[in-house]
Design an enzyme around this catalytic site. Structure first.
Site, short mmCIF file in Angstrom:
data_model
loop_
_atom_site.label_atom_id
_atom_site.label_comp_id
_atom_site.label_asym_id
_atom_site.label_seq_id
_atom_site.Cartn_x
_atom_site.Cartn_y
_atom_site.Cartn_z
N LYS A 105 0.82 -1.23 0.00
CA LYS A 105 0.00 0.00 0.00
C LYS A 105 0.85 1.27 0.00
CE LYS A 105 -4.13 -2.05 2.09
NZ LYS A 105 -3.64 -3.42 2.34
N ARG A 106 1.81 1.33 -0.88
CA ARG A 106 2.66 2.50 -0.99
C ARG A 106 2.01 3.55 -1.89
NH1 ARG A 106 4.76 0.08 3.06
NH2 ARG A 106 6.95 -0.45 3.06
#
Length: 306
Positions: A105-106
């Protein structure tokens, strides 16, 4: 990489992904005890317990499934030792022929996203040598910062023939606080879905884009709408099992040919031995319980898809 994922799904007949999201509370006592005997009650000991837990589950399920999705936060909580366990898990799963979706989830400003993309999907140059630090096949990306935060990932995916799953409508109860808000009369998640479809047109595999979407199983009607908005995007569907999603809720996430989506279950599989349905396996056979849970999930989804 999307073509490889589809090939694996067709070969196994299982459009599912096992979420390797281990908490220490999921790890049976005998596994923890052995790790602590070797490394003490330390961060290294915890990381070793997590690694051995993962290895057993992978050994018992790899032939049934196309992919795994390790959630990096469950490893980061144990610091550097935890990240080493994450890396070992990724490597081992790839040795088993599994597609690895790094649930990281960057998403940040351009230069930061470029660094994240290099670390997880690409390579870094060190002197005359190059290295692939984590080397997952896909990564999850938060698009909240806009195209600046996503395009560096797309560029690396083009170079490395890897893929993304962009957060569009997540499975958690409070996701609507932002994702459902109306913008010019339309929910934000639909606008994000349109952007995912647009990005995906620039990065196509044989039949689906390398740019996929995350849409929670807990919102089947929204999933139905997003399937139409993103016809060429593969959908990663979290929220099955422990969060309440069932096979019958998922039909509209798929296309008529049974492709187009892959459904994740995490604790419903890796901690299956704790459930009433699999209690006969006991903690000592937790891997066998996970295999039975995978088989039940496959049957449920196949039944729903007909």
């Amino acid at each position: 990489m999307i073509d490889k994922l589809i090939e694996k799904i067709q070969k196994t007949g299982a459009p599912i992904v096992v979420g390797l999201d281990p908490m220490l509370s999921y790890v049976p006592e005998q596994v923890q005890k052995k790790a602590y005997e070797a490394y003490g009650e330390t961060l290294a000991g915890a990381a070793e317990a997590i690694w051995q837990f993962n290895k057993e589950i992978v050994d018992k399920t790899w032939d049934l499934i196309p992919a795994v999705k390790p959630q990096i936060a469950m490893y980061e909580q144990f610091g550097i030792e935890g990240l080493q366990a994450y890396r070992k898990t990724v490597e081992y799963c790839k040795e088993k022929g599994l597609v690895v979706i790094g649930d990281v989830k960057r998403g940040d400003i351009g230069s930061t996203s470029a660094a994240y993309a290099a670390g997880h999907l690409g390579k870094v140059q060190i002197g005359s040598k190059t290295y692939a630090p984590f080397d997952e096949d896909f990564a999850t990306v938060n698009p909240y910062l806009g195209s600046d935060g996503v395009r560096p990932f797309i560029e690396v995916c083009k170079e490395e023939k890897k893929g993304l799953f962009i957060l569009v409508k997540t499975s958690n109860p409070s996701s609507g606080e932002f994702q459902d808000q109306l913008v010019n009369g339309r929910p934000l998640y639909e606008l994000v879905g349109e952007k995912v479809a647009q990005w995906g047109e620039e990065h196509m595999g044989s039949s689906y884009s390398y740019i996929g979407a995350v849409v929670g199983a807990t919102y089947p009607e929204m999933g139905k709408a997003l399937r139409k908005i993103m016809p060429k995007s593969f959908i990663l569907v979290p929220g099955y099992g422990a969060q309440g999603g069932k096979g019958q809720d998922l039909v509209h996430f798929f296309d008529r040919d049974g492709l187009g989506a892959i459904v994740n279950s995490s604790r419903g599989i890796i901690a299956a031995y704790k459930q009433e349905a699999y209690k006969e396996f006991g903690p000592e056979n937790f891997g066998d319980a996970s295999r039975a849970a995978v088989e039940a999930m496959i049957a449920d989804i196949r039944g729903a898809l007909g």
